[in-house]
Write an enzyme that holds these catalytic residues in place. Structure first.
Site, PDB file in Angstrom:
ATOM      1  N   PHE A  11       0.817  -1.221   0.000  1.00  0.00           N
ATOM      2  CA  PHE A  11       0.000   0.000   0.000  1.00  0.00           C
ATOM      3  C   PHE A  11       0.859   1.284   0.000  1.00  0.00           C
ATOM      4  N   ILE A  12       1.652   1.485   1.049  1.00  0.00           N
ATOM      5  CA  ILE A  12       2.356   2.769   1.160  1.00  0.00           C
ATOM      6  C   ILE A  12       3.558   2.803   0.217  1.00  0.00           C
ATOM      7  N   PHE A  81      10.225  -0.128   3.423  1.00  0.00           N
ATOM      8  CA  PHE A  81       8.794  -0.244   3.728  1.00  0.00           C
ATOM      9  C   PHE A  81       8.408  -1.694   3.996  1.00  0.00           C
ATOM     10  N   THR A 100      10.502 -11.186   9.028  1.00  0.00           N
ATOM     11  CA  THR A 100      10.553 -10.098   8.049  1.00  0.00           C
ATOM     12  C   THR A 100      10.907  -8.765   8.707  1.00  0.00           C
ATOM     13  N   THR A 125       6.271   3.013  12.695  1.00  0.00           N
ATOM     14  CA  THR A 125       4.867   3.261  13.002  1.00  0.00           C
ATOM     15  C   THR A 125       4.693   3.868  14.394  1.00  0.00           C
ATOM     16  N   ASP A 126       3.594   4.597  14.580  1.00  0.00           N
ATOM     17  CA  ASP A 126       3.300   5.152  15.911  1.00  0.00           C
ATOM     18  C   ASP A 126       2.964   4.050  16.919  1.00  0.00           C
ATOM     19  N   GLU A 127       2.676   2.828  16.409  1.00  0.00           N
ATOM     20  CA  GLU A 127       2.297   1.745  17.335  1.00  0.00           C
ATOM     21  C   GLU A 127       3.444   1.357  18.271  1.00  0.00           C
ATOM     22  N   TYR A 153       3.016  -7.455  16.265  1.00  0.00           N
ATOM     23  CA  TYR A 153       3.395  -6.543  15.168  1.00  0.00           C
ATOM     24  C   TYR A 153       4.187  -5.359  15.700  1.00  0.00           C
ATOM     25  N   SER A 156       7.619  -6.197  16.929  1.00  0.00           N
ATOM     26  CA  SER A 156       8.614  -6.454  15.879  1.00  0.00           C
ATOM     27  C   SER A 156       9.080  -5.135  15.248  1.00  0.00           C
ATOM     28  N   LYS A 157       8.169  -4.176  15.100  1.00  0.00           N
ATOM     29  CA  LYS A 157       8.565  -2.876  14.519  1.00  0.00           C
ATOM     30  C   LYS A 157       9.461  -2.108  15.497  1.00  0.00           C
ATOM     31  N   PRO A 208     -17.805  -5.574  10.679  1.00  0.00           N
ATOM     32  CA  PRO A 208     -17.369  -6.014  12.010  1.00  0.00           C
ATOM     33  C   PRO A 208     -16.577  -4.938  12.747  1.00  0.00           C
ATOM     34  N   VAL A 209     -17.219  -4.304  13.727  1.00  0.00           N
ATOM     35  CA  VAL A 209     -16.533  -3.291  14.536  1.00  0.00           C
ATOM     36  C   VAL A 209     -16.097  -3.958  15.843  1.00  0.00           C
ATOM     37  N   HIS A 279      -6.066  -4.795  22.365  1.00  0.00           N
ATOM     38  CA  HIS A 279      -6.429  -3.677  21.480  1.00  0.00           C
ATOM     39  C   HIS A 279      -5.976  -2.305  22.012  1.00  0.00           C
TER      40      HIS A 279
HETATM   41  P1  NAD Z   1       1.500  -3.667   3.227  1.00  0.00           P
HETATM   42  O1  NAD Z   1       1.241  -4.898   4.022  1.00  0.00           O
HETATM   43  O2  NAD Z   1       0.418  -3.104   2.373  1.00  0.00           O
HETATM   44  O3  NAD Z   1       2.759  -3.916   2.276  1.00  0.00           O
HETATM   45  C1  NAD Z   1       3.902  -4.600   2.697  1.00  0.00           C
HETATM   46  C2  NAD Z   1       4.692  -5.001   1.457  1.00  0.00           C
HETATM   47  O4  NAD Z   1       5.905  -5.647   1.894  1.00  0.00           O
HETATM   48  C3  NAD Z   1       3.968  -6.004   0.549  1.00  0.00           C
HETATM   49  O5  NAD Z   1       4.081  -5.608  -0.785  1.00  0.00           O
HETATM   50  C4  NAD Z   1       4.710  -7.320   0.791  1.00  0.00           C
HETATM   51  O6  NAD Z   1       4.721  -8.182  -0.332  1.00  0.00           O
HETATM   52  C5  NAD Z   1       6.103  -6.816   1.125  1.00  0.00           C
HETATM   53  N1  NAD Z   1       6.882  -7.772   1.930  1.00  0.00           N
HETATM   54  C6  NAD Z   1       6.448  -8.456   3.025  1.00  0.00           C
HETATM   55  N2  NAD Z   1       7.435  -9.263   3.465  1.00  0.00           N
HETATM   56  C7  NAD Z   1       8.499  -9.075   2.654  1.00  0.00           C
HETATM   57  C8  NAD Z   1       9.813  -9.609   2.622  1.00  0.00           C
HETATM   58  N3  NAD Z   1      10.220 -10.509   3.526  1.00  0.00           N
HETATM   59  N4  NAD Z   1      10.670  -9.179   1.668  1.00  0.00           N
HETATM   60  C9  NAD Z   1      10.257  -8.272   0.736  1.00  0.00           C
HETATM   61  N5  NAD Z   1       9.020  -7.744   0.706  1.00  0.00           N
HETATM   62  C10 NAD Z   1       8.152  -8.135   1.665  1.00  0.00           C
HETATM   63  O7  NAD Z   1       2.029  -2.592   4.275  1.00  0.00           O
HETATM   64  P2  NAD Z   1       1.814  -0.999   4.302  1.00  0.00           P
HETATM   65  O8  NAD Z   1       0.553  -0.696   5.004  1.00  0.00           O
HETATM   66  O9  NAD Z   1       2.082  -0.464   2.953  1.00  0.00           O
HETATM   67  O10 NAD Z   1       3.006  -0.599   5.284  1.00  0.00           O
HETATM   68  C11 NAD Z   1       4.309  -0.313   4.752  1.00  0.00           C
HETATM   69  C12 NAD Z   1       5.234   0.047   5.905  1.00  0.00           C
HETATM   70  O11 NAD Z   1       4.725   1.181   6.599  1.00  0.00           O
HETATM   71  C13 NAD Z   1       5.357  -1.045   6.959  1.00  0.00           C
HETATM   72  O12 NAD Z   1       6.706  -1.085   7.385  1.00  0.00           O
HETATM   73  C14 NAD Z   1       4.443  -0.602   8.085  1.00  0.00           C
HETATM   74  O13 NAD Z   1       4.910  -1.068   9.317  1.00  0.00           O
HETATM   75  C15 NAD Z   1       4.578   0.906   7.979  1.00  0.00           C
HETATM   76  N6  NAD Z   1       3.404   1.702   8.427  1.00  0.00           N
HETATM   77  C16 NAD Z   1       2.157   1.427   7.973  1.00  0.00           C
HETATM   78  C17 NAD Z   1       1.089   2.249   8.352  1.00  0.00           C
HETATM   79  C18 NAD Z   1      -0.319   1.999   7.851  1.00  0.00           C
HETATM   80  O14 NAD Z   1      -1.241   2.659   8.324  1.00  0.00           O
HETATM   81  N7  NAD Z   1      -0.541   1.106   6.914  1.00  0.00           N
HETATM   82  C19 NAD Z   1       1.318   3.333   9.202  1.00  0.00           C
HETATM   83  C20 NAD Z   1       2.613   3.578   9.665  1.00  0.00           C
HETATM   84  C21 NAD Z   1       3.666   2.765   9.255  1.00  0.00           C
HETATM   85  O1  DAU Z   2      -0.897   3.288  13.476  1.00  0.00           O
HETATM   86  C1  DAU Z   2      -0.211   2.772  12.376  1.00  0.00           C
HETATM   87  C2  DAU Z   2      -0.655   1.359  12.112  1.00  0.00           C
HETATM   88  O2  DAU Z   2      -1.969   1.428  11.592  1.00  0.00           O
HETATM   89  C3  DAU Z   2       0.270   0.619  11.165  1.00  0.00           C
HETATM   90  O3  DAU Z   2       1.531   0.478  11.755  1.00  0.00           O
HETATM   91  C4  DAU Z   2      -0.297  -0.752  10.798  1.00  0.00           C
HETATM   92  O4  DAU Z   2       0.513  -1.372   9.816  1.00  0.00           O
HETATM   93  C5  DAU Z   2      -1.691  -0.557  10.250  1.00  0.00           C
HETATM   94  O5  DAU Z   2      -2.274  -1.817   9.963  1.00  0.00           O
HETATM   95  C6  DAU Z   2      -2.570   0.200  11.241  1.00  0.00           C
HETATM   96  O6  DAU Z   2      -2.825  -0.586  12.424  1.00  0.00           O
HETATM   97  P1  DAU Z   2      -4.280  -0.638  13.109  1.00  0.00           P
HETATM   98  O7  DAU Z   2      -4.368  -1.861  13.896  1.00  0.00           O
HETATM   99  O8  DAU Z   2      -4.596   0.661  13.767  1.00  0.00           O
HETATM  100  O9  DAU Z   2      -5.183  -0.715  11.753  1.00  0.00           O
HETATM  101  P2  DAU Z   2      -6.451  -1.602  11.347  1.00  0.00           P
HETATM  102  O10 DAU Z   2      -6.947  -1.055  10.052  1.00  0.00           O
HETATM  103  O11 DAU Z   2      -6.194  -3.045  11.465  1.00  0.00           O
HETATM  104  O12 DAU Z   2      -7.504  -1.200  12.488  1.00  0.00           O
HETATM  105  C7  DAU Z   2      -7.871   0.154  12.717  1.00  0.00           C
HETATM  106  C8  DAU Z   2      -8.819   0.160  13.900  1.00  0.00           C
HETATM  107  O13 DAU Z   2     -10.051  -0.453  13.491  1.00  0.00           O
HETATM  108  C9  DAU Z   2      -8.343  -0.627  15.103  1.00  0.00           C
HETATM  109  O14 DAU Z   2      -8.764   0.027  16.294  1.00  0.00           O
HETATM  110  C10 DAU Z   2      -9.066  -1.972  14.988  1.00  0.00           C
HETATM  111  C11 DAU Z   2     -10.374  -1.595  14.306  1.00  0.00           C
HETATM  112  N1  DAU Z   2     -10.940  -2.628  13.430  1.00  0.00           N
HETATM  113  C12 DAU Z   2     -10.153  -3.163  12.462  1.00  0.00           C
HETATM  114  C13 DAU Z   2     -10.650  -4.136  11.615  1.00  0.00           C
HETATM  115  C14 DAU Z   2      -9.752  -4.746  10.544  1.00  0.00           C
HETATM  116  C15 DAU Z   2     -12.278  -3.012  13.558  1.00  0.00           C
HETATM  117  O15 DAU Z   2     -13.008  -2.495  14.432  1.00  0.00           O
HETATM  118  N2  DAU Z   2     -12.772  -3.970  12.716  1.00  0.00           N
HETATM  119  C16 DAU Z   2     -11.994  -4.570  11.761  1.00  0.00           C
HETATM  120  O16 DAU Z   2     -12.510  -5.474  11.043  1.00  0.00           O
END
Ligand code: NAD
Ligand code: DAU
Length: 341
Positions: A11-12, A81, A100, A125-127, A153, A156-157, A208-209, A279
């Site tokens: 995604f990102i 990423f 990973t 990530t802020d997590e 998760y 590990s980050k 599903p919330v 959570h």
């Molecule tokens: P994503 O799951 O959409 O994408 C992850 C990508 O990494 C995928 O394309 C996957 O194929 C690839 N990948 C996984 N394992 C691999 C490996 N061993 N070698 C090579 N490629 C591999 O994730 P995202 O939401 O795009 O997040 C990207 C980064 O940003 C992550 O590091 C995540 O922790 C961080 N992040 C995400 C969010 C968010 O809200 N999604 C917020 C803050 C930080």
């Molecule tokens: O804060 C950054 C993080 O945001 C990233 O590091 C992660 O990669 C990214 O997945 C995201 O983590 P969250 O756990 O916050 O995102 P998620 O979309 O899984 O859930 C957002 C909120 O919604 C969380 O409080 C859980 C809730 N949720 C999620 C799902 C999938 C639901 O209530 N129902 C659902 O089905």
């Protein structure tokens, strides 16, 4: 500059590659991705024929492969990423998150040292800061907030972050690190809250919330995250951590209701299900350092960013319908089977 972007089929990383390939035609962008369930080359279709873009399939934790790639390519910059990114999957199976997110990162750091990479940027990530109480809206995560993780998760980050900073101190690796809040926008895998709710609402399926839906996330449009990373890589100070967020806190219920209103669907689709284990209650980023030191300002707030995002999912149904018709269906049944009526 030759830039290695890992995880660019996600995604990102995918959004970042779109941004970089168009903004810097003189730079060479190599996208290294393993193409796990979350990686999708369809995301790169709009840029795949550009002369400054290339895709390589491989695992960031595969040391011999990574070392030979770095030796051959002589990257100037590495932006990591690649990760396992979904909290719910980490609760099911932590091992792959260690492999990973931790071993993959140290493998890249070792290769960066061995082949003289000039900047290693870790996307975090802020997590890693854990969570904040719901009744203290005055509290925010700053770069000084101690790491205090809740899920496999985030652990590990955080572990990867510690290695990144340790490599800087011990070996002088020229690192920067960014910690961003929740992203939304085009090309997000439909296991994450916003695309999951959009795709299910469009099919009139139950939404599903988790628990009461009062947990708070701080939403940032993925475009603003990409701009921030580019800025930090070019102008950020080596050895520094930068928080990224735009003060857009919403409860999960508010997010779901916004989506339902935009799609003209009834709130009766909402179903409260068993809460996520461990959570996190609230995330909220203080982005002052990034704003004052590097002049970053987000283009979108949640209200201006969400309509275009919903429209993107409406106009690009094929992209996500292909995903939810495949292996993902098994995951959904496993994860939600006993929780939804
Ligand atoms: P994503 O799951 O959409 O994408 C992850 C990508 O990494 C995928 O394309 C996957 O194929 C690839 N990948 C996984 N394992 C691999 C490996 N061993 N070698 C090579 N490629 C591999 O994730 P995202 O939401 O795009 O997040 C990207 C980064 O940003 C992550 O590091 C995540 O922790 C961080 N992040 C995400 C969010 C968010 O809200 N999604 C917020 C803050 C930080
Ligand atoms: O804060 C950054 C993080 O945001 C990233 O590091 C992660 O990669 C990214 O997945 C995201 O983590 P969250 O756990 O916050 O995102 P998620 O979309 O899984 O859930 C957002 C909120 O919604 C969380 O409080 C859980 C809730 N949720 C999620 C799902 C999938 C639901 O209530 N129902 C659902 O089905």
């Amino acid at each position: 500059m030759k830039i290695l972007v890992t995880g660019g089929a996600g995604f990102i990383g995918g959004n970042f590659i779109h941004y970089m390939v168009n903004k810097y035609p003189e730079d060479e962008i190599v996208n290294l991705d393993l193409l796990t369930y979350a990686g999708n080359l369809e995301t790169l279709k709009p840029v795949e024929d550009k002369p400054n873009y290339r895709f390589v399939r491989g695992d960031i934790a595969d040391r011999p492969f990574i070392f030979s790639l770095f030796e051959k390519e002589k990257f100037d910059v590495v932006i990591n990423f690649a990760a396992e990114s979904h909290v719910d999957r980490s609760i099911e199976n932590p091992d792959i998150f260690v492999k990973t997110n931790v071993l993959g990162t140290t493998t890249l750091l070792d290769a960066a040292n061995a082949f003289d990479v000039k900047r290693f940027h870790q996307v975090s990530t802020d997590e890693v800061y854990g969570d904040l109480p719901l009744d203290r809206p005055d509290l925010f995560f700053t770069e000084e907030t101690p790491l205090h993780t809740s899920s496999p998760y985030s652990s590990s980050k955080a572990s990867a972050d510690l290695f990144v900073m340790a490599y800087h101190r011990t070996y002088g690796t020229p690192v920067t690190l960014s910690r961003c809040s929740n992203n939304y926008g085009p090309y997000q895998f439909p296991e994450k809250l916003i695309p999951l709710m959009i795709s299910r609402a469009l099919a009139d399926e139950k939404l599903p919330v988790y628990g009461e839906g009062l947990n708070v996330r701080d939403w940032l449009h993925v475009y603003d995250h990409c701009v921030a990373i580019d800025l930090i890589v070019r102008e950020g100070k080596v050895g520094e951590v930068y928080n990224i967020g735009g003060h857009n806190e919403r409860t999960n219920l508010e997010v779901v209701r916004t989506i339902l209103r935009a799609l003209d669907k009834p709130e009766s689709l909402i179903e409260h299900v068993t809460d996520r284990k461990g959570h996190d209650r609230r995330y909220a980023i203080d982005p002052t350092k990034l704003e004052t030191e590097l002049g970053w300002k987000p283009k979108y707030n949640f209200d201006t960013g969400i309509p275009g995002t919903i429209e993107w999912y409406l106009n690009n149904r094929e992209w996500w319908e292909n995903i939810i018709s495949g292996e993902y269906r098994n995951y959904f049944d496993r994860m939600y089977g006993g929780r939804l009526k």
